[in-house]
Scaffold this motif. Structure first.
Motif, mmCIF file in Angstrom:
data_model
loop_
_atom_site.group_PDB
_atom_site.id
_atom_site.type_symbol
_atom_site.label_atom_id
_atom_site.label_comp_id
_atom_site.label_asym_id
_atom_site.label_seq_id
_atom_site.Cartn_x
_atom_site.Cartn_y
_atom_site.Cartn_z
ATOM 1 N N GLY C 18 9.926 -0.791 -5.201
ATOM 2 C CA GLY C 18 8.806 -0.823 -4.294
ATOM 3 C C GLY C 18 7.419 -0.373 -4.835
ATOM 4 N N VAL C 19 6.644 -0.970 -5.014
ATOM 5 C CA VAL C 19 5.406 -0.867 -5.853
ATOM 6 C C VAL C 19 3.959 -0.581 -4.951
ATOM 7 C CG1 VAL C 19 6.310 -2.066 -7.754
ATOM 8 C CG2 VAL C 19 4.766 -3.284 -6.103
ATOM 9 N N GLY C 20 4.228 -0.603 -3.696
ATOM 10 C CA GLY C 20 3.100 -0.212 -2.738
ATOM 11 C C GLY C 20 2.300 0.954 -3.035
ATOM 12 N N LYS C 21 2.926 1.934 -3.357
ATOM 13 C CA LYS C 21 2.124 3.193 -3.626
ATOM 14 C C LYS C 21 1.273 3.011 -5.065
ATOM 15 C CE LYS C 21 3.798 7.209 -6.077
ATOM 16 N NZ LYS C 21 4.802 8.052 -6.541
ATOM 17 N N TYR C 22 1.642 2.350 -5.998
ATOM 18 C CA TYR C 22 0.743 1.981 -6.979
ATOM 19 C C TYR C 22 -0.286 1.060 -6.737
ATOM 20 C CZ TYR C 22 4.586 4.322 -8.718
ATOM 21 O OH TYR C 22 5.603 5.302 -9.023
#
Lengths: 104, 104, 104, 104
Positions: C18-22
């Protein structure tokens, strides 16, 4: 200071199907830049600090736009903290894992 | 039948920063495929008919998704009518224009 | 001064699937940069001078590398002499040619 | 069956700097394919099974090579196990994290 691998290919869309002349000019710039690189059949891979490698790409672009009205450029960056010498090491590492020579 | 150059790189995003194990598996598939290829520090370039080269990429993907929940794959295709043997010819053509050996 | 379209996507390989935060952090930087942009499901497209758009990409990279040990970034640049406002114009131009609305 | 997002852009290098005519033809194929998609200023994003989305790209290529001697095509695939509807969800997810509307 961030060491990265940067692969790129840059071509005019406006100057006909043969783009070798323009690619050769870029390689002249790359070869004289002092940045370590490897040429392959679809592009060139640079290894160096972010500013240095993007600086080389920009020089190639500035040269190409002198006589090309439309230019397309693909760039891929691979950053790994603390890693160096990956221009050499990555292919060898794959060969070592497989225990055989690959075509390079 | 359309001969193309296809460069690709395929990595899991889900399996940690070291992806060498997964890349090696893909190269095993590429090397056994019968399709001509060259490995470079940022990817692999295949030369062959559209269906054959995309078939190899799909095999690599099918293998990788067995144990990788997220996969990113970049592909670049270069088609030139009637051209063959470009895996060899393109680098040499640049060197010939510049009248010198480049790093490959 | 060279106006270009620059599309990019930047993700950590080292921080799980999950890379949404970045990605959200990068968009915060893009949105505050003053450079015109459009976000799509696979990346962000910037329009501006070469130095400005690459400056935004570098800021996103500098932020991401604070807590990501491995980062992959794909960039595509499209330069066309004298062209401006292409962030708006390109989609409309395709729709006009086809005489219908497309999904955007 | 593997649902993926596939972003692509395909252009002739051989047919002059204006490529809108060729892009419009590809979008006609995409729009009639039944595969869900979104057009953006630098390419088109498809969502569907691996075979279906690559089938659409191949149709666009077959059409383009009828009158283009050299074609360049960039493709990016993002696979995430079990994920669907990402053509809608990804942009909204970034906006939700940031608590504001972005330019799309």
């Amino acid at each position: 200071m961030s060491m990265v691998l940067l692969g790129f290919s840059m071509s005019p869309l406006s100057n006909g199907e043969g783009v070798g002349k323009y690619v050769a000019r870029s390689l002249e710039i790359v070869d004289k830049s002092g940045v370590d690189y490897r040429l392959n059949p679809m592009g060139t891979i640079l290894e160096g600090d972010w500013n240095d490698v993007f600086g080389v790409v920009k020089q190639c672009f500035e040269r190409m736009k002198k006589d090309c009205n439309r230019i397309s450029c693909s760039i891929k960056v691979d950053y790994r903290k603390g890693a160096k010498g990956r221009l050499h090491a990555k292919v060898m590492s794959v060969e070592k894992r497989l225990g055989k020579k690959l075509r390079t």
